[in-house]
Design an enzyme around this catalytic site. Structure first.
Site, PDB file in Angstrom:
ATOM      1  CD  GLU A 297      50.080  33.694  34.793  1.00  0.00           C
ATOM      2  OE1 GLU A 297      49.084  33.392  34.100  1.00  0.00           O
ATOM      3  OE2 GLU A 297      50.155  33.477  36.021  1.00  0.00           O
ATOM      4  CB  SER A 336      47.986  30.393  38.076  1.00  0.00           C
ATOM      5  OG  SER A 336      48.214  31.291  37.014  1.00  0.00           O
ATOM      6  CG  HIS A 454      48.397  37.921  34.813  1.00  0.00           C
ATOM      7  ND1 HIS A 454      47.282  38.738  34.729  1.00  0.00           N
ATOM      8  CD2 HIS A 454      47.991  36.797  35.469  1.00  0.00           C
ATOM      9  CE1 HIS A 454      46.266  38.131  35.304  1.00  0.00           C
ATOM     10  NE2 HIS A 454      46.662  36.965  35.757  1.00  0.00           N
ATOM     11  CG  ASP A 508      50.435  29.224  34.670  1.00  0.00           C
ATOM     12  OD1 ASP A 508      50.648  29.399  33.453  1.00  0.00           O
ATOM     13  OD2 ASP A 508      50.050  30.135  35.424  1.00  0.00           O
ATOM     14  CG  HIS A 509      47.130  28.777  32.516  1.00  0.00           C
ATOM     15  ND1 HIS A 509      46.816  29.871  31.748  1.00  0.00           N
ATOM     16  CD2 HIS A 509      47.340  29.252  33.773  1.00  0.00           C
ATOM     17  CE1 HIS A 509      46.818  30.958  32.497  1.00  0.00           C
ATOM     18  NE2 HIS A 509      47.144  30.616  33.732  1.00  0.00           N
TER      19      HIS A 509
END
Length: 653
Positions: A297, A336, A454, A508-509
């Site tokens: 993440e 995501s 996150h 994911d990014h």
């Protein structure tokens, strides 16, 4: 003076109520824009001037005010009369207070959203409302002060607006005959229509009309947050045509253009699966390897020292010497689910929502899970949070994944935060599952998705030496995520499954994609590592995309198969693939980067050509894109939407 002002208002009769509400709304929106401009003055002053900002801003504000006031204006002759006024004035008052308070709420929410996404509130503002538990927990733990202050300001504003408008409605006196109200009503309707369209052209104005600079965030300041969110909702309801935002091409032309870039694609638009082709694995193995994909993440390149970032991923930097390390890999998007569709399905990005969330992709859509299940693999998705988030469980179960493990399956976790159990718990569970499957001599694909990094950045104490203070920062949670990753691989190397398993670690990014470039390409740069089994140290220097990972993994595993992915097999010498390419979807912009050449498609505007300087992490816009550049980029954008819409991106029979 007050008498003169009252005499002026009498000229407008009952329509003065409409005008006063509109003026109050314009004042609120302009005041908010002024505050945002002062806050972002350095970026605003670099690309535009105050006159353009505020004149265009008022234009966009007139659009949303016209839309919100339509119910009042269209019913005004019926509601504003002597017979219904004792009741209708309360209806008008409530509606007026609601729309103005809504505007205040959206503008109050804007600074926090810009800090996170570098844009005004958009479709993400709506999509997250589907998950009240996760979102409320995230807001309370990560943005408590902003939530409390924003709620207080919104409540006080609603109270003040109510008091102000109540006086206007209660004290209003009728001095116009009914015929006069109806006579002027058509004029109001015409004015309202002009406000909403804001154009005499074929198409009404849309947010793309206000994209006047090379800085996407500054462009978003021209408009207001209420209209930005409304237009996002409108587009979500018309996603079947979202692929045509940038232009149109025939299916034959799309495939013809791409088959020149990807010669393994059959150039047959009439085929059931137009991109289906056979990929011969370059690695020949008696028994194909197992596969574990760890999707990290928000772990962008800015956190990785060897990619020019911060020294908060020592374990990843250590592991990169033991496998294939991607130096110029780029994410396809900023969410995501965008990373999931690219890594698991090799699916190109589109202006629409990710296929993970779209209805036609919930069954018979290609994934590595579906492909490897056909070849006897046990396929599993492991997540530390609630797997219903972003529709992940439905997408995986419907497309070849036999098992989903989520937060409910963890007993006595070490730490549980707003987004589920910690990465430590997640990877401990992963190690347990891999050991069990390997003991049964069962080939497996495990797709593991982390969540510790996150907002609000929660992690257990005593694991790391914090990189900075306070504790709950992205730098610290990345360092913790790296700690958990290192601990997992220390165990994996000593396990029985290590020698027959391939591991992909990829982000994911990036956590926050921001910058004053038209498309902030540096924000899409992410780390990726393929390690395990008999992998040797190698640096992949060519520009590559997340969609290239799945074909590359299949080759390294020794799996030959039919599949529809157009991504490149990077086991083929990278010199043959130079200069490489990557696709990126950023808000309403689509970027195709080939080497350092960048083409940016824009909605209802000319495409732009630019050069990306990796060392400076900047893209310089050169001018309008050439016809060939635009054609290649448009083909990349149109292909996935066409394949999805006609359900032609499935598993081979």
């Amino acid at each position: 003076m007050l008498k003169n002002l009252n005499r002026t208002w009498l000229i407008f009769g009952p329509y003065q109520l409409f005008i006063k509400i509109m003026l109050l709304g314009l004042f609120i929106l302009s005041l908010s824009r002024m505050g945002l401009v002062v806050w972002q003055w350095e970026r605003v002053s670099a690309v535009t001037d105050l006159w353009t900002m505020f004149s265009q801003g008022v234009r966009s504000d007139l659009i949303i005010m016209g839309m919100l006031m339509s119910p009042i204006a269209l019913l005004l002759p019926i509601l504003v009369n002597r017979w219904f006024w004792p009741v209708s004035r309360w209806i008008l008052l409530i509606w007026s207070v609601l729309i103005l308070t809504f505007i205040v709420f959206m503008e109050i929410s804007t600074p926090a959203f810009i800090m996170q996404y570098d844009l005004r509130p958009n479709r993400l503002f709506i999509e997250y409302l589907k998950y009240p538990h996760e979102v409320s927990s995230m807001l309370w733990n990560g943005f408590r002060a902003e939530v409390l202050v924003g709620s207080l300001v919104t409540i006080l504003s609603g109270w003040g607006i109510t008091r102000l408008l109540k006086l206007q409605f209660i004290n209003f006196k009728f001095d116009w005959p009914e015929w006069k109200i109806w006579l002027f009503w058509p004029v109001l309707v015409v004015i309202l229509a002009l406000m909403i369209r804001s154009s005499l052209g074929h198409r009404p104005a849309n947010p793309a009309l206000f994209a006047r600079t090379s800085d996407a965030m500054v462009n978003s300041l021209y408009i207001n947050s209420a209209w930005s969110v409304y237009f996002a909702i409108y587009n979500m309801q018309h996603e079947d045509k979202s692929s045509e935002l940038y232009g149109k091409m025939s299916h034959e032309e799309v495939l013809g253009t791409l088959s020149q870039l990807y010669p393994w694609i059959p150039n047959d638009a009439d085929a059931k699966n137009p991109t289906m082709h056979f990929q011969q694995a370059t690695q020949h193995r008696d028994k194909p390897l197992n596969l574990v994909i760890i999707l990290e993440e928000s772990m962008g390149a800015s956190y990785v020292e060897s990619l020019g970032g911060l020294p908060v991923t020592p374990n990843l930097d250590r592991l990169k010497k033991e496998g294939w390390w991607f130096e110029q890999l780029y994410a396809t998007g900023t969410r995501s689910v965008r990373g999931i569709e690219a890594v698991v399905s090799g699916y190109l990005p589109t202006p629409a929502r990710s296929v993970v969330k779209l209805s036609l992709a919930q069954q018979n859509f290609f994934t590595l899970g579906g492909l490897l299940k056909q070849q006897g693999y046990f396929t599993e998705f492991i997540y530390g949070g609630e797997s219903h988030f972003d529709n992940m469980a439905s997408f995986f179960i419907g497309n070849g994944f036999e098992s989903v493990i989520d937060e409910r399956d963890f007993e006595d976790p070490i730490f549980t935060g707003s987004w589920g159990v910690s990465d430590e718990d997640l990877l401990n569970k992963t190690h347990q599952r891999l050991s069990e499957l390997n003991a049964k001599n069962q080939p497996f694909l495990s797709f593991v998705f982390t969540s510790s990094n996150h907002t609000p950045f929660e992690y257990p104490d005593g694991r790391i030496q914090p990189y900075d203070q306070p504790k709950q920062t992205d730098n610290n949670t990345v360092k913790y995520a790296d700690y958990a990753l290192g601990a997992f691989f220390d165990k994996a190397k000593q396990s029985d499954y290590w020698d027959n398993t391939l591991f992909l670690v990829v982000a994911d990014h990036t956590n926050r994609v921001y910058g004053d470039d038209l498309v902030p390409i540096s924000g899409f740069h992410i780390p990726a590592l393929i390690v395990g089994a008999d992998m040797e140290s190698k640096q992949i220097k060519t520009v590559s995309s997340q969609v290239d990972l799945a074909p590359t993994l299949l080759s390294l595993m020794g799996v030959s198969a039919n599949h529809p992915m157009i991504g490149r097999d990077l086991t083929i010498e990278s010199e043959q693939l130079s200069p490489g390419r990557a696709m990126m979807q950023f808000a309403d912009y689509f970027a195709l980067m080939k080497g350092t050449d960048v083409t940016v498609l824009r909605m209802d505007q000319p495409s732009k050509s630019g050069q990306y300087d990796r060392l400076k992490r900047r893209m310089e816009v050169i001018g309008d894109a050439s016809e060939s550049q635009e054609k290649e980029a448009l083909a990349h954008s149109l292909l996935p939407s066409w394949l999805y819409r006609e359900q032609r991106y499935g598993i081979s029979d």
